[in-house]
Design an enzyme around this catalytic site. Structure first.
Site, short mmCIF file in Angstrom:
data_model
loop_
_atom_site.label_atom_id
_atom_site.label_comp_id
_atom_site.label_asym_id
_atom_site.label_seq_id
_atom_site.Cartn_x
_atom_site.Cartn_y
_atom_site.Cartn_z
N CYS A 191 -47.75 2.31 -83.15
CA CYS A 191 -47.90 2.00 -84.59
C CYS A 191 -46.88 2.74 -85.46
O CYS A 191 -46.59 2.31 -86.57
CB CYS A 191 -49.31 2.32 -85.05
SG CYS A 191 -50.54 1.36 -84.17
N HIS A 205 -48.94 1.70 -92.66
CA HIS A 205 -49.17 0.90 -91.45
C HIS A 205 -50.55 0.27 -91.56
O HIS A 205 -51.51 0.92 -91.95
CB HIS A 205 -49.09 1.82 -90.22
CG HIS A 205 -49.76 1.23 -89.02
ND1 HIS A 205 -49.42 -0.01 -88.53
CD2 HIS A 205 -50.77 1.68 -88.24
CE1 HIS A 205 -50.19 -0.27 -87.49
NE2 HIS A 205 -51.01 0.73 -87.31
N ASN A 250 -53.95 -5.79 -87.18
CA ASN A 250 -53.02 -4.67 -86.94
C ASN A 250 -51.94 -5.16 -85.98
O ASN A 250 -52.22 -5.48 -84.83
CB ASN A 250 -53.82 -3.50 -86.33
CG ASN A 250 -52.97 -2.30 -85.98
OD1 ASN A 250 -51.75 -2.41 -85.86
ND2 ASN A 250 -53.61 -1.17 -85.79
N1 COA Z 1 -68.28 -6.95 -83.19
C1 COA Z 1 -69.55 -6.56 -83.26
N2 COA Z 1 -69.97 -5.35 -82.85
C2 COA Z 1 -69.05 -4.51 -82.34
C3 COA Z 1 -67.70 -4.87 -82.24
C4 COA Z 1 -67.32 -6.15 -82.69
N3 COA Z 1 -66.04 -6.58 -82.64
N4 COA Z 1 -67.02 -3.84 -81.71
C5 COA Z 1 -67.91 -2.86 -81.47
N5 COA Z 1 -69.15 -3.27 -81.86
C6 COA Z 1 -70.40 -2.54 -81.79
C7 COA Z 1 -70.37 -1.42 -80.79
O1 COA Z 1 -70.67 -1.90 -79.50
C8 COA Z 1 -71.46 -0.51 -81.33
O2 COA Z 1 -72.70 -1.03 -80.94
P1 COA Z 1 -73.94 -0.04 -80.55
O3 COA Z 1 -74.17 0.78 -81.78
O4 COA Z 1 -75.01 -0.99 -80.20
O5 COA Z 1 -73.41 0.77 -79.41
C9 COA Z 1 -71.35 -0.67 -82.85
O6 COA Z 1 -70.63 -1.90 -83.06
C10 COA Z 1 -70.61 0.45 -83.52
O7 COA Z 1 -69.42 0.71 -82.76
P2 COA Z 1 -68.41 1.81 -83.19
O8 COA Z 1 -67.26 1.80 -82.23
O9 COA Z 1 -69.15 3.09 -83.40
O10 COA Z 1 -67.96 1.23 -84.61
P3 COA Z 1 -67.11 1.90 -85.71
O11 COA Z 1 -67.87 1.92 -86.98
O12 COA Z 1 -66.48 3.16 -85.28
O13 COA Z 1 -65.94 0.84 -85.91
C11 COA Z 1 -63.65 0.53 -85.35
C12 COA Z 1 -65.07 0.57 -84.83
C13 COA Z 1 -62.74 0.29 -84.16
C14 COA Z 1 -63.51 -0.64 -86.32
C15 COA Z 1 -63.32 1.84 -86.10
O14 COA Z 1 -63.70 2.93 -85.30
C16 COA Z 1 -61.89 1.94 -86.44
O15 COA Z 1 -61.40 1.18 -87.23
N6 COA Z 1 -61.16 2.92 -85.87
C17 COA Z 1 -59.75 3.07 -86.10
C18 COA Z 1 -59.05 2.08 -85.26
C19 COA Z 1 -57.61 1.96 -85.60
O16 COA Z 1 -57.22 2.05 -86.73
N7 COA Z 1 -56.81 1.72 -84.58
C20 COA Z 1 -55.44 1.53 -84.72
C21 COA Z 1 -54.78 2.83 -84.92
S1 COA Z 1 -53.14 2.58 -85.25
#
Ligand code: COA
Length: 335
Positions: A114, A262, A292
């Site tokens: 990224c 980004h 992204n």
């Molecule tokens: N749709 C529905 N549910 C989903 C899902 C999706 N696409 N992806 C994950 N879940 C579920 C998980 O299984 C989890 O379920 P559970 O509570 O029953 O175990 C729940 O949603 C919460 O998951 P979690 O991973 O804790 O969610 P979060 O609030 O952390 O959001 C991201 C996940 C990835 C959106 C978030 O962590 C994020 O944006 N992180 C940064 C990622 C990023 O920017 N990456 C690029 C860097 S350059």
């Protein structure tokens, strides 16, 4: 000593739009979850056989070169940032030299995910500042969709990423108060495996391991992401590296005309916007449309911002990136 400046910008995204509702038909997810957590409404996916990381990069580059008003043979060096090259090797830089049909100039591939475009921009800036090259083509391009898990197992990652390419032509600027004022790069390899694709590599997991095991449940070649850990680090590092860039130039947050972060996650951008007390007009976001796109996200966003008239001559434009590695960086630009 010279400065470098961006004299041409272009982007290309595949036509195929994939909405959140489209994804919810093939995995257990929904529009509400994706929009609430990431801000993403849709993204683009290549159609197999139509586009690759290189072909999209070349299309973006052609637009950037035309807008720069130079001939392709005026380009002195190619820098290509991607985590999704057409081939394991050689990298796409040489393919751009071939496909643009230009002289046998140097071509460098950047592997900084990224942050790849900001790293590439920084390298180009140094070459131009030193006088070694006059015009450098910097491309960021990614095809994610062919390497993601579109079953419920991969939903935490696969809904976030999209395909696309952006490019910038950078050129010599005699006025050292204009153009790229400074770039600031960082890495913290301690967290390398928190956002990674482990295989195929020649380290922990060899290609021969995968072939020998022939395991249909092998996920080592799919991206893994510790989402919450990435999020927490991103908001800290984005902020730090923007402050570092501003301070290095004796500037403050009130001097920012446009921040082009980004496009990792709309929530991350909104956090940074609040922290720096910027208005909606001062931050450019397009993750809603493209997801992204990793190394392509900043050049696509910068191009759209420029096309929309959001960047005027004399503006202070700040680029900031964070991603896998971890790596992060910023560029402070006087347009
Ligand atoms: N749709 C529905 N549910 C989903 C899902 C999706 N696409 N992806 C994950 N879940 C579920 C998980 O299984 C989890 O379920 P559970 O509570 O029953 O175990 C729940 O949603 C919460 O998951 P979690 O991973 O804790 O969610 P979060 O609030 O952390 O959001 C991201 C996940 C990835 C959106 C978030 O962590 C994020 O944006 N992180 C940064 C990622 C990023 O920017 N990456 C690029 C860097 S350059």
């Amino acid at each position: 000593m010279y400065n470098s400046k961006i004299i041409g910008l272009g982007y290309f995204v595949p036509e195929n739009v994939v909405t959140n509702d489209d994804l919810s038909k093939i995995m257990d997810t929904n529009d509400e979850w994706i929009q609430e957590r990431t801000g993403i409404r849709e993204r683009r996916h290549v159609i197999k056989g139509e586009e690759t990381t290189t072909t999209m990069g070349v299309k973006a580059a052609k637009i950037a070169i035309e807008r720069a008003g130079i001939d392709k043979d005026d380009i002195d060096f190619i820098i290509f940032a991607t985590l999704s090259p057409d081939y394991y090797f050689p990298g796409p830089g040489v393919l751009v030299q071939r496909d643009l049909g230009i002289k046998t100039i140097g071509a460098l591939d950047v592997r900084n995910q990224c942050s790849g475009f900001v790293y590439g921009l920084s390298v180009a800036d140094q070459y131009i500042k030193s006088g070694m090259y006059k015009n450098v083509l910097v491309i960021g391009s990614e095809v994610h969709s062919t390497g993601l898990d579109f079953t419920t197992r991969g939903r935490g990652v696969s809904v976030i990423f999209g395909d696309g390419a952006g490019a910038a032509v950078m050129s010599r600027e005699e006025d050292t108060k204009k153009g790229i004022l400074s770039t600031h790069l960082h890495s913290e390899g301690q967290h390398a495996e928190e956002l990674a694709v482990i295989a195929p590599g020649m380290g922990k997991r060899w290609v021969t391991d995968i072939i020998e095991e022939n395991d249909p449940n092998d996920v080592s070649y799919l991206p893994v992401m510790n989402g919450q850990f990435v999020f927490k680090n991103a908001v800290v590092r984005f902020s730090e590296v923007i402050v570092e860039g501003l301070q290095a130039n004796g500037l403050g947050k009130e001097d920012i005309d446009l921040l082009v972060p980004h496009q990792a996650n709309l929530r991350i951008s909104q956090f940074i916007q609040r922290k720096f007390e910027l208005s909606d007009d001062q931050v450019f976001n397009n993750i809603m449309k493209y997801g992204n796109t990793t190394a392509a996200s900043i050049p696509i966003a910068l191009t759209e911002a420029w096309e929309q008239g959001r960047i005027k001559e004399g503006d202070l434009v700040v680029l900031a990136a964070f991603g896998s590695g971890f790596t992060w960086g910023s560029a402070i630009i006087r347009w």
